[in-house]
Design an enzyme around this catalytic site. Structure first.
Site, mmCIF file in Angstrom:
data_model
loop_
_atom_site.group_PDB
_atom_site.id
_atom_site.type_symbol
_atom_site.label_atom_id
_atom_site.label_comp_id
_atom_site.label_asym_id
_atom_site.label_seq_id
_atom_site.Cartn_x
_atom_site.Cartn_y
_atom_site.Cartn_z
ATOM 1 N N ARG A 183 -1.636 9.567 20.433
ATOM 2 C CA ARG A 183 -2.665 10.629 20.459
ATOM 3 C C ARG A 183 -3.030 10.984 21.903
ATOM 4 O O ARG A 183 -3.232 12.154 22.234
ATOM 5 C CB ARG A 183 -3.910 10.162 19.682
ATOM 6 C CG ARG A 183 -3.669 10.160 18.186
ATOM 7 C CD ARG A 183 -4.882 9.708 17.404
ATOM 8 N NE ARG A 183 -4.640 9.916 15.978
ATOM 9 C CZ ARG A 183 -5.201 9.210 15.007
ATOM 10 N NH1 ARG A 183 -6.061 8.250 15.298
ATOM 11 N NH2 ARG A 183 -4.925 9.474 13.743
ATOM 12 N N HIS A 212 -9.324 -0.778 18.491
ATOM 13 C CA HIS A 212 -8.929 0.462 17.800
ATOM 14 C C HIS A 212 -10.180 1.066 17.150
ATOM 15 O O HIS A 212 -10.285 1.183 15.941
ATOM 16 C CB HIS A 212 -7.861 0.135 16.760
ATOM 17 C CG HIS A 212 -7.439 1.308 15.931
ATOM 18 N ND1 HIS A 212 -6.926 2.460 16.474
ATOM 19 C CD2 HIS A 212 -7.464 1.514 14.585
ATOM 20 C CE1 HIS A 212 -6.647 3.318 15.494
ATOM 21 N NE2 HIS A 212 -6.972 2.772 14.345
ATOM 22 N N ASN A 240 -11.889 -4.571 2.806
ATOM 23 C CA ASN A 240 -10.509 -4.699 3.286
ATOM 24 C C ASN A 240 -10.143 -6.128 3.685
ATOM 25 O O ASN A 240 -8.977 -6.514 3.590
ATOM 26 C CB ASN A 240 -10.256 -3.716 4.424
ATOM 27 C CG ASN A 240 -10.118 -2.289 3.890
ATOM 28 O OD1 ASN A 240 -10.148 -2.073 2.682
ATOM 29 N ND2 ASN A 240 -9.980 -1.319 4.777
ATOM 30 N N ASP A 288 2.192 -1.619 -4.502
ATOM 31 C CA ASP A 288 0.793 -1.182 -4.603
ATOM 32 C C ASP A 288 0.162 -1.833 -5.823
ATOM 33 O O ASP A 288 0.857 -2.195 -6.773
ATOM 34 C CB ASP A 288 0.712 0.350 -4.713
ATOM 35 C CG ASP A 288 -0.637 0.890 -4.284
ATOM 36 O OD1 ASP A 288 -0.747 1.426 -3.159
ATOM 37 O OD2 ASP A 288 -1.611 0.770 -5.080
ATOM 38 N N GLY A 313 0.868 -1.176 0.000
ATOM 39 C CA GLY A 313 0.000 0.000 0.000
ATOM 40 C C GLY A 313 0.904 1.225 0.000
ATOM 41 O O GLY A 313 1.604 1.484 0.989
ATOM 42 N N ALA A 314 0.928 1.911 -1.148
ATOM 43 C CA ALA A 314 1.798 3.097 -1.251
ATOM 44 C C ALA A 314 0.977 4.368 -1.094
ATOM 45 O O ALA A 314 1.361 5.438 -1.567
ATOM 46 C CB ALA A 314 2.535 3.080 -2.590
ATOM 47 N N GLY A 315 -0.175 4.232 -0.438
ATOM 48 C CA GLY A 315 -1.033 5.396 -0.208
ATOM 49 C C GLY A 315 -0.475 6.269 0.909
ATOM 50 O O GLY A 315 0.728 6.223 1.220
ATOM 51 N N VAL A 345 -0.747 6.324 4.264
ATOM 52 C CA VAL A 345 -0.118 5.708 5.446
ATOM 53 C C VAL A 345 1.116 4.902 5.050
ATOM 54 O O VAL A 345 2.184 5.018 5.664
ATOM 55 C CB VAL A 345 -1.131 4.807 6.204
ATOM 56 C CG1 VAL A 345 -0.456 4.076 7.351
ATOM 57 C CG2 VAL A 345 -2.303 5.637 6.712
ATOM 58 N N GLY A 346 0.994 4.098 3.991
ATOM 59 C CA GLY A 346 2.108 3.251 3.563
ATOM 60 C C GLY A 346 3.326 4.072 3.160
ATOM 61 O O GLY A 346 4.453 3.768 3.552
ATOM 62 N N ARG A 379 -14.646 2.823 11.160
ATOM 63 C CA ARG A 379 -13.637 1.886 10.665
ATOM 64 C C ARG A 379 -14.307 0.555 10.306
ATOM 65 O O ARG A 379 -13.889 -0.143 9.390
ATOM 66 C CB ARG A 379 -12.574 1.650 11.745
ATOM 67 C CG ARG A 379 -11.733 2.896 12.060
ATOM 68 C CD ARG A 379 -10.816 2.636 13.245
ATOM 69 N NE ARG A 379 -9.953 3.773 13.558
ATOM 70 C CZ ARG A 379 -10.237 4.704 14.448
ATOM 71 N NH1 ARG A 379 -11.375 4.663 15.117
ATOM 72 N NH2 ARG A 379 -9.387 5.690 14.698
ATOM 73 N N ASP A 402 -3.016 5.252 18.975
ATOM 74 C CA ASP A 402 -3.959 5.825 19.944
ATOM 75 C C ASP A 402 -3.225 6.307 21.205
ATOM 76 O O ASP A 402 -3.587 7.332 21.787
ATOM 77 C CB ASP A 402 -5.046 4.794 20.304
ATOM 78 C CG ASP A 402 -5.831 4.367 19.074
ATOM 79 O OD1 ASP A 402 -6.010 5.200 18.169
ATOM 80 O OD2 ASP A 402 -6.247 3.192 19.011
HETATM 81 P P1 NAI Z 1 -4.890 5.186 0.767
HETATM 82 O O1 NAI Z 1 -6.136 5.032 -0.040
HETATM 83 O O2 NAI Z 1 -4.129 6.450 0.697
HETATM 84 O O3 NAI Z 1 -3.886 4.008 0.380
HETATM 85 C C1 NAI Z 1 -4.278 2.680 0.268
HETATM 86 C C2 NAI Z 1 -3.465 2.075 -0.854
HETATM 87 O O4 NAI Z 1 -3.724 0.671 -0.885
HETATM 88 C C3 NAI Z 1 -3.830 2.640 -2.230
HETATM 89 O O5 NAI Z 1 -2.690 3.207 -2.855
HETATM 90 C C4 NAI Z 1 -4.352 1.424 -2.992
HETATM 91 O O6 NAI Z 1 -4.036 1.442 -4.388
HETATM 92 C C5 NAI Z 1 -3.650 0.294 -2.247
HETATM 93 N N1 NAI Z 1 -4.289 -0.999 -2.439
HETATM 94 C C6 NAI Z 1 -5.608 -1.310 -2.444
HETATM 95 N N2 NAI Z 1 -5.778 -2.629 -2.676
HETATM 96 C C7 NAI Z 1 -4.541 -3.157 -2.786
HETATM 97 C C8 NAI Z 1 -4.072 -4.482 -3.008
HETATM 98 N N3 NAI Z 1 -4.906 -5.523 -3.138
HETATM 99 N N4 NAI Z 1 -2.745 -4.669 -3.078
HETATM 100 C C9 NAI Z 1 -1.873 -3.640 -2.942
HETATM 101 N N5 NAI Z 1 -2.268 -2.349 -2.737
HETATM 102 C C10 NAI Z 1 -3.591 -2.135 -2.657
HETATM 103 O O7 NAI Z 1 -5.287 4.841 2.281
HETATM 104 P P2 NAI Z 1 -4.459 5.191 3.603
HETATM 105 O O8 NAI Z 1 -4.899 6.481 4.142
HETATM 106 O O9 NAI Z 1 -3.030 4.937 3.329
HETATM 107 O O10 NAI Z 1 -5.015 4.074 4.614
HETATM 108 C C11 NAI Z 1 -4.690 2.713 4.408
HETATM 109 C C12 NAI Z 1 -5.428 1.819 5.409
HETATM 110 O O11 NAI Z 1 -4.920 2.069 6.707
HETATM 111 C C13 NAI Z 1 -6.928 2.079 5.498
HETATM 112 O O12 NAI Z 1 -7.625 0.860 5.672
HETATM 113 C C14 NAI Z 1 -7.061 2.941 6.739
HETATM 114 O O13 NAI Z 1 -8.339 2.868 7.313
HETATM 115 C C15 NAI Z 1 -6.014 2.305 7.604
HETATM 116 N N6 NAI Z 1 -5.528 3.124 8.713
HETATM 117 C C16 NAI Z 1 -5.274 2.463 9.876
HETATM 118 C C17 NAI Z 1 -4.780 3.113 10.963
HETATM 119 C C18 NAI Z 1 -4.463 2.346 12.206
HETATM 120 O O14 NAI Z 1 -4.134 2.961 13.229
HETATM 121 N N7 NAI Z 1 -4.529 1.030 12.195
HETATM 122 C C19 NAI Z 1 -4.567 4.572 10.935
HETATM 123 C C20 NAI Z 1 -4.821 5.177 9.657
HETATM 124 C C21 NAI Z 1 -5.296 4.456 8.585
#
Ligand code: NAI
Length: 308
Positions: free
Chosen positions: A151, A175, A95, A32, A7-9, A11-12, A88, A148
């Site tokens: 925070r 969480h 997911n 990604d 996941g290069a979004g 968070v990644g 969530r 958390d």
């Molecule tokens: P984002 O949408 O910016 O990035 C997610 C990335 O995953 C996208 O680039 C997408 O193309 C990629 N992706 C989707 N399906 C895929 C697959 N099968 N294989 C490889 N890559 C794939 O989202 P963001 O903001 O990075 O959040 C990512 C996840 O982390 C979300 O589920 C979010 O709710 C969760 N999160 C969890 C936290 C925690 O404390 N556990 C805190 C913040 C976010």
């Protein structure tokens, strides 16, 4: 040492950026599913190497897991994030499929990897990984309580007008906005209990702000946060690869600890070379244990969706 972030979004990429800056690995693979996306992020980050002075080679790949082979740690951030007003829990269906597929692919090429799950709903995604992958439980770590707790310390630092690095404090349980439990009774500022420094109303507000800390940011940003989640993921990676044995709240498989079984939930654990190595038993009082049990019930209800 090689580390993979899936996941290069938001968070990644932030997690990868922190891993590179801290030079936690010689090689970092960012993967990604979106064509060219991880490649672009990796090149952009590599172009910061001479500016920031790090020596980690970052490679971006589109869904080619062979490039992740031999990773010691894999961080899973792939999946949908929350939009304003979403919980969530609403992310569970989509997911779950993503996290399971990604984890299986990782293990195909890195059978010894320690898996850090970040995708939400994280407690359920961690449980899914535990049940579906057949790995020893210490190699599956959910990241939620680490964030958390950070925070919680931020809100405490605002209330006390102090440096948050002088604070200790843990948030345990699920969480989720209603399932996490800031352990106010055990929080300290320079070893002094915060219960002696702040009045009850202020402490209650700190706990309440912590619990909706993620939702507050989602409201402001239009999507969920990334700096602190990415940094929290990297902090766990650091404790593993440097065998720091630091204490973090992580979502781990419980087998009687804190009175719960057959569930993954946030508790304070030592994190080191072998993954999570030991649960630390903060003695909960009756009220805290009741909240923990309630949190477990809510997470169990979410987990049951996986079997439907
Ligand atoms: P984002 O949408 O910016 O990035 C997610 C990335 O995953 C996208 O680039 C997408 O193309 C990629 N992706 C989707 N399906 C895929 C697959 N099968 N294989 C490889 N890559 C794939 O989202 P963001 O903001 O990075 O959040 C990512 C996840 O982390 C979300 O589920 C979010 O709710 C969760 N999160 C969890 C936290 C925690 O404390 N556990 C805190 C913040 C976010």
């Amino acid at each position: 040492m090689k580390i993979t972030v899936v996941g290069a979004g938001a968070v990644g990429a932030t997690c990868a950026d922190n891993i590179a800056r801290k030079e936690l690995a010689e090689e970092l693979v960012l993967l990604d599913i979106k064509e060219g996306f991880a490649e672009g992020k990796a090149i952009d980050m590599m172009q910061t190497a001479t500016l920031l002075g790090f020596d980690t080679k970052i490679t971006g790949v589109t869904n080619d897991y062979s490039k992740t082979a031999g990773s010691a740690v894999a961080v899973i951030t792939s999946g949908l994030p929350r939009k304003p007003g979403m919980t969530r829990e609403e992310l569970i269906g989509i997911n779950a499929g993503i996290v399971k597929g990604v984890a299986e692919n990782i293990l195909k090429y890195s059978p010894d990897a320690i898996i850090i799950v970040i995708s939400n709903p994280m407690d359920t995604m961690t449980y899914l990984a535990l049940k579906s992958l057949g790995l020893p439980k210490n190699r599956i770590i959910g990241m939620g309580g680490t964030l958390d707790s950070a925070r919680f310390k931020y809100y405490l630092s605002v209330a006390l007008n102090c440096n948050s690095n002088d604070l200790q404090g843990f948030v345990i349980g699920g969480h989720g906005d209603t399932t996490m439990i800031p352990l106010t009774r055990y929080a300290t500022y320079q070893s002094l209990p915060v219960t002696e420094l702040l009045d009850k109303a202020t402490l209650a507000k700190v706990a309440a702000d912590t619990m909706v800390g993620g939702a507050t940011l989602t409201g402001l940003l239009g999507t969920s946060a990334w700096y602190a989640p990415g940094a929290a993921g990297a902090a766990l990676v650091e404790s593993i690869v440097r065998d720091e044995k630091k204490l973090f709240t992580c979502c781990v498989a419980l087998d009687g600890e804190y009175g719960q079984k057959d569930i993954c939930l946030g508790v304070p654990v030592i994190v080191g070379r072998n993954g999570w190595e030991k649960v630390i038993d903060y003695k909960l009082n009756e009220e805290e244990q009741a909240s923990f049990n309630k949190s477990a019930d809510a997470v169990r209800a979410m987990n049951s969706v996986l079997h439907d």
